[in-house]
Design a protein around this motif. Structure first.
Motif, PDB file in Angstrom:
ATOM      1  N   UNK A   1       9.385   4.583  -1.314  1.00 20.27           N
ATOM      2  CA  UNK A   1       8.237   4.166  -0.655  1.00 20.27           C
ATOM      3  C   UNK A   1       7.767   2.560  -0.479  1.00 20.27           C
TER       4      UNK A   1
ATOM      5  N   UNK B   1       1.001  -1.241  -0.198  1.00 24.02           N
ATOM      6  CA  UNK B   1       0.072   0.110  -0.052  1.00 24.02           C
ATOM      7  C   UNK B   1       0.939   1.250   0.100  1.00 24.02           C
TER       8      UNK B   1
ATOM      9  N   UNK C   1       3.808   1.503  -1.266  1.00 24.68           N
ATOM     10  CA  UNK C   1       4.293   1.691  -2.280  1.00 24.68           C
ATOM     11  C   UNK C   1       3.313   2.146  -3.625  1.00 24.68           C
ATOM     12  N   UNK C   2       2.185   1.600  -3.591  1.00 21.34           N
ATOM     13  CA  UNK C   2       1.571   1.846  -4.759  1.00 21.34           C
ATOM     14  C   UNK C   2       0.581   3.196  -4.637  1.00 21.34           C
ATOM     15  N   UNK C   3       0.386   3.539  -3.382  1.00 18.10           N
ATOM     16  CA  UNK C   3       0.171   5.265  -3.134  1.00 18.10           C
ATOM     17  C   UNK C   3       1.073   6.076  -3.193  1.00 18.10           C
ATOM     18  N   UNK C   4       2.556   6.000  -3.709  1.00 16.00           N
ATOM     19  CA  UNK C   4       3.232   6.662  -3.613  1.00 16.00           C
ATOM     20  C   UNK C   4       3.832   7.376  -2.273  1.00 16.00           C
TER      21      UNK C   4
ATOM     22  N   UNK D   1       1.196   2.422  -9.975  1.00 18.10           N
ATOM     23  CA  UNK D   1       0.128   1.783  -9.481  1.00 18.10           C
ATOM     24  C   UNK D   1      -0.944   2.581  -9.101  1.00 18.10           C
TER      25      UNK D   1
END
Lengths: 345, 389
Positions: free
Chosen positions: B357, A114, A116-119, B132
């Motif tokens: 991140x 989460x 990573x995928x939300x920056x 993503x």
């Protein structure tokens, strides 16, 4: 019923107590320190968990803070994800290692990704407590060592205490972490009441938070280095004591944190002796030990007098309790591996 | 088989601990006739301003779907699961929510995300393959588009539950929020759907689940997905309210979802809404729908196109004339042109972002790997420059 009237007195947080009590104290202290911390799982309420790690929490903090959930691990973790999205710090209990598998998709596809995928906009500070490992006479599905699945998933931290003090310190650190942490609790060390002074060497002090990502040298040595974690630490310390009779001085490193991995401490300890054995309960093939052996070989090759060896569980489904002693790394198997470290050369 | 009449046997009639039958299922049962508003007297209850806004959103939504599909044909979007034919559900889902509410969309709900205010370029970032997720979930209160089916339904439950926990602990910061989770008919077969509804029912969380039943899970028709009387009937097993609605009747979807959101917001528990609709396009641009459904079936549903149905109603009641229709059509073309321009202007993604991140702070290993890639890219850049020189 209010928190003040039902508050229990906690004993000393670590010394002279069990790992279960230390974990319970860590949860209690974390919940008292931060109202965002919420515990949820199966039987964590009035029962206090099947291992009593959450004993007394619902009485002290109320059922909202320590929630008995329906019996559904994906639902538990999925719900915890939503709670973390809203700013809470959920601590999830998976009742046993093998019962955590239904939650695997939520863990791998959402918890780990989460942030990573939300920056970086949405981190999930969730602690997933998993009692793991064998040696307690459990029937099937109660003794798995599942750390490799978690350690192979980028985005998760994976830690496992081997001492009472670290149980407290690492759990406090896990709950305080802004990243999700899979917190593996070695079941067979849950009830050990006599702290081993050697095992506690280098551990954090009573009531202190232990840093995630730092291995610790439990026993300095000059002959060879045993690299281990969790339930195998006492085995390695016993092996080191036994090796003294043969004139060998074995170092023992407790990894404590599988992810992030402390290459620095591990490599320094291996370079100091030139020989290394990795010891863990989980099956060897594709296991964490394979990664450690590779990392040590890549980084310490010119310091090594022998290949890095592994002592692990066999590549079999976890055996029935009457046979598990043959599967688990033993002092004898560790010493046999040490003997094969090409001493005659 | 003999069925014993317990009522006359001492000690058998009532379980002593109260875990026998606990509630009357009748109030939870959906009416098996889907709610319809268009063509009924109920349509007159809608405010003209709302009707015009619904119309504008539907027309813009249809154009958005067309433009995104075109961009896949040009290779500028990797994949696009179009919601063409489902615009009534998409638009209504966004419009029934208030600013404090949360939306939990799937990969087919990009239009709902745009209708809630996200820039099209950001809503399409996942499908463009640049990142993503392209929008800040907290700015818009929209979770990232979920690809693993039904997994986000549990997140909606957890978030809605957390809001109520905070409200109980700190009434001053209480938010009367509702979480709306979108799923498709195929996803109702997933275990996570079951677990999410069960948790929602047990926790009494303010969640609305909207199942857009478009008839197919990629190629598999609903008959092979479920033997339930309707998907809305599944609600009863979790002790929550089930509602069934005509998903191509935008006024019906808006009304049923509004009532469901109000029900949840009032603390009366979750609601499962099934909207019967149809995916006019293939599953994605990579799919060939002709292999599993006849053209005649698609034609029959085109005759029930949600945009056309609504425009016919608006003209019938004198709320749409050619001038208004033209103005909305121009706005839709402007939206399409805006999307194309944004695609032209969007920068390429930065390889250095790969290592960002993963964790709040990068591990030593990730720092090493990032340095390795950076060095490799620098060498490539030097090589390119050298070749040119």
């Amino acid at each position: 019923m209010s928190a003040t009237t039902t508050r229990r007195t906690t004993g000393p947080t670590t010394s002279g107590t069990t790992m279960v009590a230390a974990l319970n104290a860590a949860l209690r202290d974390a919940m008292a320190a931060d109202p965002a911390v919420h515990v949820l799982g199966e039987d964590v309420g009035s029962l206090g968990g099947v291992f009593r790690v959450t004993d007394g929490l619902s009485a002290q903090f109320g059922e909202r803070r320590c929630l008995d959930t329906p019996l559904a691990e994906a639902g538990i973790l999925g719900t915890a994800i939503g709670m973390a999205m809203y700013g809470l710090r959920p601590v999830v209990e998976m009742q046993f290692d093998a019962f955590a598998y239904p939650a695997f998709e939520q863990l791998v596809s959402h918890v780990a990704k989460m942030r990573n995928r939300t920056g970086g906009r949405m981190g999930l500070p969730i602690t997933i407590r998993v009692p793991y490992g064998g040696g307690v006479g459990g029937v099937e599905h109660h003794s798995d060592s599942s750390e490799a699945y978690y350690a192979h998933t980028p985005g998760l931290h994976v830690v496992t205490p081997a001492t009472v003090a670290d149980a407290y310190g690492l759990l406090r650190a896990a709950i305080a972490s802004d990243d999700p942490v899979v917190f593996l609790e070695p079941k067979r060390l849950y009830w050990s009441t006599e702290p081993d002074p050697i095992a506690e060497a280098g551990a954090t002090g009573a009531g202190e938070v232990a840093p995630i990502g730092q291995a610790v040298v439990r026993r300095a040595g000059t002959s060879a280095t045993l690299l281990t974690y969790g339930p195998s630490l006492p085995v390695c310390l016993d092996a080191a004591r036994a090796a003294e009779d043969e004139g060998l001085d074995l170092a023992v490193v407790d990894l404590r944190s599988l992810v992030p991995f402390d290459d620095e401490t591990v490599c320094a300890a291996v370079r100091a002796t030139g020989r290394a054995v990795v010891v863990h309960e989980a099956s060897g093939f594709g296991g964490v030990g394979a990664e450690i052996a590779a990392r040590v070989s890549e980084r310490c090759f010119h310091h090594l007098a022998a290949p890095v060896l592994r002592v692990t569980g066999y590549d079999i489904p976890y055996p029935p309790p009457m046979l598990e002693k043959h599967h688990l790394p033993s002092v004898d198997r560790v010493l046999d591996a040490v003997a094969r470290l090409q001493w005659e050369a | 088989m003999t069925i014993v009449d317990d009522s006359t046997t001492p000690g058998l009639a009532e379980p002593p601990t109260g875990h026998g039958p606990r509630r009357d299922p009748a109030p939870l049962l959906p009416d098996p006739r889907p709610v319809r508003v268009l063509g009924t007297d109920a349509a007159a209850a809608f405010d003209p301003g709302l009707l015009h806004e619904l119309h504008r959103q539907l027309v813009l939504g249809r154009r958005f779907n067309q433009q995104a599909t075109t961009l896949t044909r040009q290779g500028r979007i990797a994949v696009y699961p179009a919601s063409t034919g489902q615009e009534a559900c998409q638009v209504a889902a966004a419009m029934v929510l208030s600013s404090q509410d949360w939306l939990f969309p799937t990969y087919r709900d990009t239009l709902a995300v745009v209708a809630r205010g996200v820039r099209p370029i950001d809503a399409l970032t996942l499908m463009r393959g640049h990142a993503h997720s392209g929008y800040d979930p907290y700015t818009h209160r929209i979770a990232p588009l979920a690809t693993p089916l039904a997994t986000q339904a549990a997140h909606a439950v957890g978030l809605a539950h957390a809001a109520r926990l905070r409200a109980a602990a700190d009434p001053a910061s209480a938010e009367d929020l509702v979480a709306l989770a979108l799923v498709g008919d195929g996803a109702t077969s997933e275990g996570d759907f079951h677990e999410a509804l069960n948790f929602a029912g047990v926790l009494g969380a303010p969640v609305v689940f909207l199942v857009q039943n478009n008839g197919y899970a990629i190629s598999v028709p609903l008959a092979r997905q479920s033997a339930a009387p309707t998907l809305a009937h599944k609600a009863v097993g979790y002790g929550i309210v089930g509602r069934l609605v005509d998903g191509n009747d935008v006024l019906a979807v808006h009304r049923v979802l509004s009532e469901a959101v109000a029900h949840a917001r009032a603390g009366r528990g979750p609601v499962l809404v099934e909207a019967i609709t149809y995916r006019l396009e293939a599953h994605t641009n990579a799919d060939d729908a002709s292999r599993y459904r006849p053209a005649g079936e698609v034609d029959a549903w085109r005759a029930r196109d949600p945009v056309t149905l609504f425009e016919r109603h608006l003209r019938d009641v004198g709320l749409l004339d050619d001038a208004r229709a033209d103005a909305v059509a121009r706005a839709a073309e402007e939206l399409a042109a805006h999307i194309r321009a944004q695609f032209d202007a969007a920068p390429a993604p930065d390889p250095g972002s790969l290592f960002e991140h993963v964790y709040a702070q990068p591990t030593a290993q990730l720092r090493e790997q990032a340095a390795d890639l950076a060095a490799r890219l620098a060498l490539e850049a030097d090589g390119t420059d050298g070749g040119a020189a």
